[in-house]
Design a protein around this motif. Structure first.
Motif, PDB file in Angstrom:
ATOM      1  N   VAL A  51       0.859  -1.189   0.000  1.00 37.49           N
ATOM      2  CA  VAL A  51       0.000   0.000   0.000  1.00 37.49           C
ATOM      3  C   VAL A  51       0.893   1.235   0.000  1.00 37.49           C
ATOM      4  CG1 VAL A  51      -1.807   1.274   1.214  1.00 37.49           C
ATOM      5  CG2 VAL A  51      -1.785  -1.232   1.302  1.00 37.49           C
ATOM      6  N   LYS A  52       0.732   2.055  -1.024  1.00 38.85           N
ATOM      7  CA  LYS A  52       1.539   3.270  -1.126  1.00 38.85           C
ATOM      8  C   LYS A  52       0.831   4.261  -2.036  1.00 38.85           C
ATOM      9  CE  LYS A  52       5.278   2.962  -3.710  1.00 38.85           C
ATOM     10  NZ  LYS A  52       6.551   2.488  -4.315  1.00 38.85           N
ATOM     11  N   ALA A  53       1.181   5.503  -1.894  1.00 43.30           N
ATOM     12  CA  ALA A  53       0.596   6.535  -2.750  1.00 43.30           C
ATOM     13  C   ALA A  53       0.983   6.260  -4.193  1.00 43.30           C
ATOM     14  CB  ALA A  53       1.090   7.914  -2.326  1.00 43.30           C
ATOM     15  N   GLU A  54       0.063   6.558  -5.105  1.00 43.08           N
ATOM     16  CA  GLU A  54       0.360   6.348  -6.514  1.00 43.08           C
ATOM     17  C   GLU A  54       1.556   7.185  -6.944  1.00 43.08           C
ATOM     18  OE1 GLU A  54      -2.923   6.998  -9.104  1.00 43.08           O
ATOM     19  OE2 GLU A  54      -3.791   5.023  -8.707  1.00 43.08           O
ATOM     20  N   SER A  98       3.967   9.035 -10.014  1.00 43.58           N
ATOM     21  CA  SER A  98       3.691  10.072 -10.998  1.00 43.58           C
ATOM     22  C   SER A  98       3.346   9.475 -12.359  1.00 43.58           C
ATOM     23  CB  SER A  98       4.921  10.972 -11.142  1.00 43.58           C
ATOM     24  OG  SER A  98       4.790  11.843 -12.239  1.00 43.58           O
ATOM     25  N   GLU A 117      -2.740   3.333 -14.887  1.00 42.06           N
ATOM     26  CA  GLU A 117      -2.815   2.937 -13.473  1.00 42.06           C
ATOM     27  C   GLU A 117      -1.650   2.009 -13.134  1.00 42.06           C
ATOM     28  OE1 GLU A 117      -3.914   1.720  -9.572  1.00 42.06           O
ATOM     29  OE2 GLU A 117      -4.565   3.474 -10.722  1.00 42.06           O
ATOM     30  N   ARG A 151       1.580   3.972 -12.728  1.00 45.40           N
ATOM     31  CA  ARG A 151       1.684   4.680 -11.447  1.00 45.40           C
ATOM     32  C   ARG A 151       1.810   3.719 -10.264  1.00 45.40           C
ATOM     33  NH1 ARG A 151      -2.672   7.574 -14.008  1.00 45.40           N
ATOM     34  NH2 ARG A 151      -4.172   6.457 -12.685  1.00 45.40           N
ATOM     35  N   SER A 152       1.552   2.419 -10.514  1.00 45.16           N
ATOM     36  CA  SER A 152       1.571   1.423  -9.440  1.00 45.16           C
ATOM     37  C   SER A 152       2.795   0.509  -9.486  1.00 45.16           C
ATOM     38  CB  SER A 152       0.307   0.559  -9.510  1.00 45.16           C
ATOM     39  OG  SER A 152      -0.851   1.364  -9.444  1.00 45.16           O
ATOM     40  N   SER A 176       1.265  -2.148  -6.784  1.00 39.32           N
ATOM     41  CA  SER A 176       0.814  -1.634  -5.493  1.00 39.32           C
ATOM     42  C   SER A 176      -0.610  -1.112  -5.574  1.00 39.32           C
ATOM     43  CB  SER A 176       1.747  -0.508  -5.026  1.00 39.32           C
ATOM     44  OG  SER A 176       1.695   0.589  -5.929  1.00 39.32           O
ATOM     45  N   ASP A 227      -3.181   2.075  -3.672  1.00 44.09           N
ATOM     46  CA  ASP A 227      -3.183   3.193  -2.732  1.00 44.09           C
ATOM     47  C   ASP A 227      -4.261   2.945  -1.678  1.00 44.09           C
ATOM     48  OD1 ASP A 227      -5.736   4.386  -3.553  1.00 44.09           O
ATOM     49  OD2 ASP A 227      -4.699   5.109  -5.332  1.00 44.09           O
ATOM     50  N   SER A 228      -4.285   3.731  -0.633  1.00 45.35           N
ATOM     51  CA  SER A 228      -5.170   3.443   0.500  1.00 45.35           C
ATOM     52  C   SER A 228      -6.650   3.522   0.129  1.00 45.35           C
ATOM     53  CB  SER A 228      -4.864   4.384   1.667  1.00 45.35           C
ATOM     54  OG  SER A 228      -4.975   5.736   1.276  1.00 45.35           O
ATOM     55  N   GLU A 233      -7.974   3.070  -2.835  1.00 45.22           N
ATOM     56  CA  GLU A 233      -8.221   1.926  -3.712  1.00 45.22           C
ATOM     57  C   GLU A 233      -8.407   0.655  -2.889  1.00 45.22           C
ATOM     58  OE1 GLU A 233      -5.554  -0.549  -7.050  1.00 45.22           O
ATOM     59  OE2 GLU A 233      -4.854   1.359  -6.233  1.00 45.22           O
TER      60      GLU A 233
END
Length: 228
Positions: A66-69, A71, A142, A145-146, A212, A214-215, A217
Motif C-alpha cells: 500500500v503506497k501513494a500512486e 507520478s 494505473e 503509477r503502481s 501496489s 493506494d489506501s 483503492e
C-alpha cells in the motif's frame, strides 16, 4: 483514451446511422432490463479467465504493498505495446473479441465481421465489433503509477496483452472510455451484479504483476469484496 470526435461532414450520414443504431440497442437493453431478461449474460457467452475467489482475493489484497500512486510523468501507451500478433493474422484484440463473443465470424484477416457481444459492465448487447473496446482491467496508466514505470518494455508488453489472467475483456466502447485510467475507488461498473467479479479480477491482476494499491483503492476493494 480520448473520446471519439464526430466525423467530418462527408461521413455525417454514417455517423448518424451509428448513433441511431446505438440508441436502438440501448433502448432495447433498458426495456429488457425492466423485465429481468438481462439479469445474467447469455449462456452461450464466453468470458475472460475466471478470477480468484473472493476469499483468495481478500488474502491477495492483504499482501499487496500500500503506497501513494506514483507520478504519470513519462507515461505513454506506446510504452505498453499492445494488440500484438497472437497467431497467424490474429492480434490480441481479435482473440478477445472471438473469446468474449457468441457466434463470432472472422474474415481471412481475423477481423470479426459478425457475432454478438454482451458487455458485462453495463449489460448492453452489441452485434458490431466496432462498438466494443478491449478494456485493460487494470488500466495501463494505473499500472504505470503502481509500479510498471520501472518495468522493461518487454514486461509491459506482456502485461498489456495478458490473455492468461483476467486482465482483458470486451465491453461497450464508451463505457470503457468513461472508466479511463480510474481505479475502483473512482469507478466501478454500473452493473452492480458484476462488481464482485470486477474487483476479484482487479486484485488478481495486481497481485500477479506485483503492482501496489493506494489506501483509497484498497478500501474500495475491501468494501466490495466484503459483500461477495
Amino acid at each position: 483514451m480520448p473520446a471519439a470526435t464526430a466525423p467530418s461532414t462527408p461521413n455525417a450520414s454514417v455517423y448518424a446511422r451509428r448513433i441511431a443504431r446505438r440508441a436502438t440497442v440501448l433502448a432495447a437493453t433498458a426495456a429488457l432490463s425492466v423485465t429481468g431478461l438481462l439479469a445474467t449474460a447469455p449462456t452461450a457467452q464466453a468470458a475472460m479467465p475466471t478470477p480468484v475467489s473472493a476469499a483468495t482475493a481478500r488474502t491477495y489484497l492483504a499482501s499487496l504493498t500500500v503506497k501513494a500512486e506514483g507520478s504519470s510523468s513519462g507515461y505513454s501507451r506506446d510504452l505498453f505495446p499492445h494488440w500484438i500478433t497472437q497467431s497467424g493474422a490474429c492480434n490480441t484484440r481479435e482473440v478477445v473479441l472471438k473469446r468474449d463473443g457468441s457466434g463470432v465470424v472472422q474474415d481471412s484477416s481475423c477481423a470479426a465481421v459478425s457475432g454478438s457481444w454482451f458487455s458485462e459492465y453495463d449489460g448492453a448487447t452489441w452485434t458490431v465489433a466496432s462498438d466494443l473496446d478491449i478494456d485493460h482491467m487494470v488500466p495501463l496508466a494505473e499500472a504505470w503509477r503502481s509500479g510498471a514505470s520501472s518495468w522493461t518494455t518487454a514486461k509491459r508488453q506482456q502485461f498489456a496483452n495478458d490473455l492468461t489472467r483476467p486482465q482483458l475483456i470486451a465491453v461497450t466502447d464508451n463505457v470503457n472510455q468513461s472508466k479511463g485510467d480510474q481505479d475502483p475507488a473512482e469507478w466501478l461498473p454500473s452493473r452492480t451484479s458484476y462488481r464482485c467479479t470486477y474487483v476479484r479480477a482487479w486484485v488478481h491482476t495486481k497481485y500477479y504483476w506485483g503492482l501496489s494499491v493506494d489506501s483509497a483503492e484498497k478500501s474500495a476493494l475491501q468494501s466490495v469484496l466484503n459483500g461477495c
